[in-house]
Design a protein around this motif. Sequence first.
Motif, PDB file in Angstrom:
ATOM      1  N   VAL A   1       6.921  41.966 -45.958  1.00  9.18           N
ATOM      2  CA  VAL A   1       8.109  42.320 -45.209  1.00  9.18           C
ATOM      3  C   VAL A   1       7.807  42.041 -43.736  1.00  9.18           C
ATOM      4  O   VAL A   1       6.756  42.438 -43.242  1.00  9.18           O
ATOM      5  N   THR A   2       8.723  41.376 -43.054  1.00  3.19           N
ATOM      6  CA  THR A   2       8.499  40.947 -41.670  1.00  3.19           C
ATOM      7  C   THR A   2       8.005  42.090 -40.795  1.00  3.19           C
ATOM      8  O   THR A   2       7.021  41.949 -40.059  1.00  3.19           O
ATOM      9  N   GLU A   3       8.691  43.220 -40.857  1.00  3.42           N
ATOM     10  CA  GLU A   3       8.400  44.348 -39.971  1.00  3.42           C
ATOM     11  C   GLU A   3       7.236  45.207 -40.462  1.00  3.42           C
ATOM     12  O   GLU A   3       6.916  46.230 -39.853  1.00  3.42           O
ATOM     13  N   GLN A   4       6.591  44.792 -41.521  1.00  3.66           N
ATOM     14  CA  GLN A   4       5.434  45.516 -42.025  1.00  3.66           C
ATOM     15  C   GLN A   4       4.268  44.537 -42.210  1.00  3.66           C
ATOM     16  O   GLN A   4       3.509  44.292 -41.281  1.00  3.66           O
ATOM     17  N   CYS A   5       4.137  43.984 -43.390  1.00  8.20           N
ATOM     18  CA  CYS A   5       2.972  43.160 -43.732  1.00  8.20           C
ATOM     19  C   CYS A   5       2.812  41.942 -42.826  1.00  8.20           C
ATOM     20  O   CYS A   5       1.687  41.615 -42.421  1.00  8.20           O
ATOM     21  N   ILE A   6       3.897  41.268 -42.507  1.00  6.35           N
ATOM     22  CA  ILE A   6       3.788  40.080 -41.651  1.00  6.35           C
ATOM     23  C   ILE A   6       3.336  40.480 -40.253  1.00  6.35           C
ATOM     24  O   ILE A   6       2.423  39.868 -39.681  1.00  6.35           O
ATOM     25  N   LEU A   7       3.940  41.522 -39.701  1.00  7.58           N
ATOM     26  CA  LEU A   7       3.564  41.997 -38.362  1.00  7.58           C
ATOM     27  C   LEU A   7       2.097  42.410 -38.313  1.00  7.58           C
ATOM     28  O   LEU A   7       1.352  41.984 -37.421  1.00  7.58           O
ATOM     29  N   TYR A   8       1.656  43.218 -39.258  1.00  7.33           N
ATOM     30  CA  TYR A   8       0.273  43.709 -39.243  1.00  7.33           C
ATOM     31  C   TYR A   8      -0.725  42.577 -39.492  1.00  7.33           C
ATOM     32  O   TYR A   8      -1.806  42.548 -38.895  1.00  7.33           O
ATOM     33  N   SER A   9      -0.354  41.653 -40.353  1.00  7.54           N
ATOM     34  CA  SER A   9      -1.229  40.507 -40.624  1.00  7.54           C
ATOM     35  C   SER A   9      -1.317  39.591 -39.409  1.00  7.54           C
ATOM     36  O   SER A   9      -2.398  39.062 -39.105  1.00  7.54           O
ATOM     37  N   ALA A  10      -0.199  39.415 -38.713  1.00  8.04           N
ATOM     38  CA  ALA A  10      -0.211  38.598 -37.492  1.00  8.04           C
ATOM     39  C   ALA A  10      -1.123  39.223 -36.439  1.00  8.04           C
ATOM     40  O   ALA A  10      -1.897  38.522 -35.788  1.00  8.04           O
ATOM     41  N   LEU A  11      -1.035  40.521 -36.269  1.00  7.98           N
ATOM     42  CA  LEU A  11      -1.901  41.204 -35.305  1.00  7.98           C
ATOM     43  C   LEU A  11      -3.361  41.049 -35.700  1.00  7.98           C
ATOM     44  O   LEU A  11      -4.210  40.717 -34.857  1.00  7.98           O
TER      45      LEU A  11
ATOM     46  N   VAL B   1       4.714  31.864 -37.453  1.00 11.23           N
ATOM     47  CA  VAL B   1       5.585  32.573 -38.387  1.00 11.23           C
ATOM     48  C   VAL B   1       6.943  31.876 -38.409  1.00 11.23           C
ATOM     49  O   VAL B   1       7.692  31.948 -37.429  1.00 11.23           O
ATOM     50  N   PRO B   2       7.247  31.187 -39.485  1.00 11.21           N
ATOM     51  CA  PRO B   2       8.578  30.604 -39.603  1.00 11.21           C
ATOM     52  C   PRO B   2       9.598  31.708 -39.926  1.00 11.21           C
ATOM     53  O   PRO B   2       9.526  32.328 -40.985  1.00 11.21           O
ATOM     54  N   ARG B   3      10.500  31.955 -38.997  1.00 13.55           N
ATOM     55  CA  ARG B   3      11.417  33.095 -39.110  1.00 13.55           C
ATOM     56  C   ARG B   3      12.300  33.036 -40.349  1.00 13.55           C
ATOM     57  O   ARG B   3      12.748  34.068 -40.831  1.00 13.55           O
TER      58      ARG B   3
ATOM     59  N   SER C   1       9.979  42.690 -34.380  1.00  9.76           N
ATOM     60  CA  SER C   1       8.620  42.325 -34.798  1.00  9.76           C
ATOM     61  C   SER C   1       8.308  40.880 -34.439  1.00  9.76           C
ATOM     62  O   SER C   1       7.214  40.579 -33.943  1.00  9.76           O
ATOM     63  N   LEU C   2       9.251  39.986 -34.685  1.00 11.38           N
ATOM     64  CA  LEU C   2       9.048  38.582 -34.329  1.00 11.38           C
ATOM     65  C   LEU C   2       8.880  38.425 -32.824  1.00 11.38           C
ATOM     66  O   LEU C   2       8.027  37.656 -32.353  1.00 11.38           O
ATOM     67  N   GLU C   3       9.659  39.170 -32.060  1.00 10.42           N
ATOM     68  CA  GLU C   3       9.525  39.116 -30.600  1.00 10.42           C
ATOM     69  C   GLU C   3       8.155  39.647 -30.159  1.00 10.42           C
ATOM     70  O   GLU C   3       7.516  39.062 -29.276  1.00 10.42           O
ATOM     71  N   LEU C   4       7.702  40.741 -30.774  1.00 13.47           N
ATOM     72  CA  LEU C   4       6.366  41.269 -30.460  1.00 13.47           C
ATOM     73  C   LEU C   4       5.282  40.242 -30.766  1.00 13.47           C
ATOM     74  O   LEU C   4       4.346  40.061 -29.975  1.00 13.47           O
ATOM     75  N   MET C   5       5.395  39.590 -31.919  1.00  9.96           N
ATOM     76  CA  MET C   5       4.393  38.591 -32.292  1.00  9.96           C
ATOM     77  C   MET C   5       4.369  37.453 -31.270  1.00  9.96           C
ATOM     78  O   MET C   5       3.301  36.992 -30.876  1.00  9.96           O
TER      79      MET C   5
ATOM     80  N   ILE D   1       6.811  31.209 -33.150  1.00  9.31           N
ATOM     81  CA  ILE D   1       7.922  31.593 -34.008  1.00  9.31           C
ATOM     82  C   ILE D   1       8.855  30.393 -34.065  1.00  9.31           C
ATOM     83  O   ILE D   1       9.315  29.903 -33.034  1.00  9.31           O
ATOM     84  N   CYS D   2       9.082  29.889 -35.268  1.00  9.02           N
ATOM     85  CA  CYS D   2       9.838  28.650 -35.435  1.00  9.02           C
ATOM     86  C   CYS D   2      10.622  28.723 -36.740  1.00  9.02           C
ATOM     87  O   CYS D   2      10.679  29.779 -37.370  1.00  9.02           O
ATOM     88  N   THR D   3      11.195  27.622 -37.142  1.00  6.19           N
ATOM     89  CA  THR D   3      11.815  27.541 -38.464  1.00  6.19           C
ATOM     90  C   THR D   3      10.824  26.879 -39.420  1.00  6.19           C
ATOM     91  O   THR D   3       9.850  26.247 -38.977  1.00  6.19           O
ATOM     92  N   SER D   4      11.102  26.993 -40.699  1.00  6.74           N
ATOM     93  CA  SER D   4      10.201  26.366 -41.678  1.00  6.74           C
ATOM     94  C   SER D   4      10.173  24.853 -41.499  1.00  6.74           C
ATOM     95  O   SER D   4       9.129  24.228 -41.688  1.00  6.74           O
ATOM     96  N   ALA D   5      11.291  24.273 -41.102  1.00  2.40           N
ATOM     97  CA  ALA D   5      11.331  22.820 -40.880  1.00  2.40           C
ATOM     98  C   ALA D   5      10.476  22.394 -39.701  1.00  2.40           C
ATOM     99  O   ALA D   5       9.994  21.268 -39.646  1.00  2.40           O
ATOM    100  N   GLU D   6      10.259  23.299 -38.757  1.00  2.00           N
ATOM    101  CA  GLU D   6       9.484  22.992 -37.547  1.00  2.00           C
ATOM    102  C   GLU D   6       7.982  23.255 -37.697  1.00  2.00           C
ATOM    103  O   GLU D   6       7.213  22.923 -36.779  1.00  2.00           O
ATOM    104  N   VAL D   7       7.559  23.824 -38.804  1.00  2.00           N
ATOM    105  CA  VAL D   7       6.143  24.157 -38.969  1.00  2.00           C
ATOM    106  C   VAL D   7       5.300  22.882 -38.948  1.00  2.00           C
ATOM    107  O   VAL D   7       5.562  21.930 -39.684  1.00  2.00           O
TER     108      VAL D   7
END
Length: 171
Positions: free
Chosen positions: A111-121, A132-134, A148-152, A160-166
Amino acid sequence: MLSSYDFEDAEKLVPAVEETVPRIAGLVKRAIDEDVLTIYVNDSYGDWHSNRDALVSQALEGKHASLVEPIAPSDDSIFVFKARHSIFFQTPLEYLLGQQEVDRVVLTGQVTEQCILYSALDAYIRHLHVCVPRDAVASIHSHLADASLELMERNMSAEICTSAEVDFRGG
């Protein structure tokens, strides 16, 4: 992501997962085509007697099998179980990434605001570049996901991008 979706808030999460699964599947296919190391890290859900095949099978028997089937790992996929929110917390992932000389991670899933955020940190404090492709992360609460995306991006220098931009190579 490999889940039977029988947990609290699952029904709030499912619509976001329905949107992200095709993008995640596309990123996995691109990574394989581009010979990029792809590692699945998934909750054990407290079942430490389980294994990847049993977890996938159980998820495919759940009421949202259509969310699992397109992203199910192949037999030769690298797979790591995690106990808590971060993909790094008490897992061998840091060692594995070091052995492969990885300096950049692309995080997808829930979940973006949980696992993704903590893993990014945790990736950031390990001096890994984070992408992180939003549109390839799913949230329960969209306002918390946006924050969470803004914090990251601001505090962890995450891309922070789109999947097409990865760009898997980080060029």
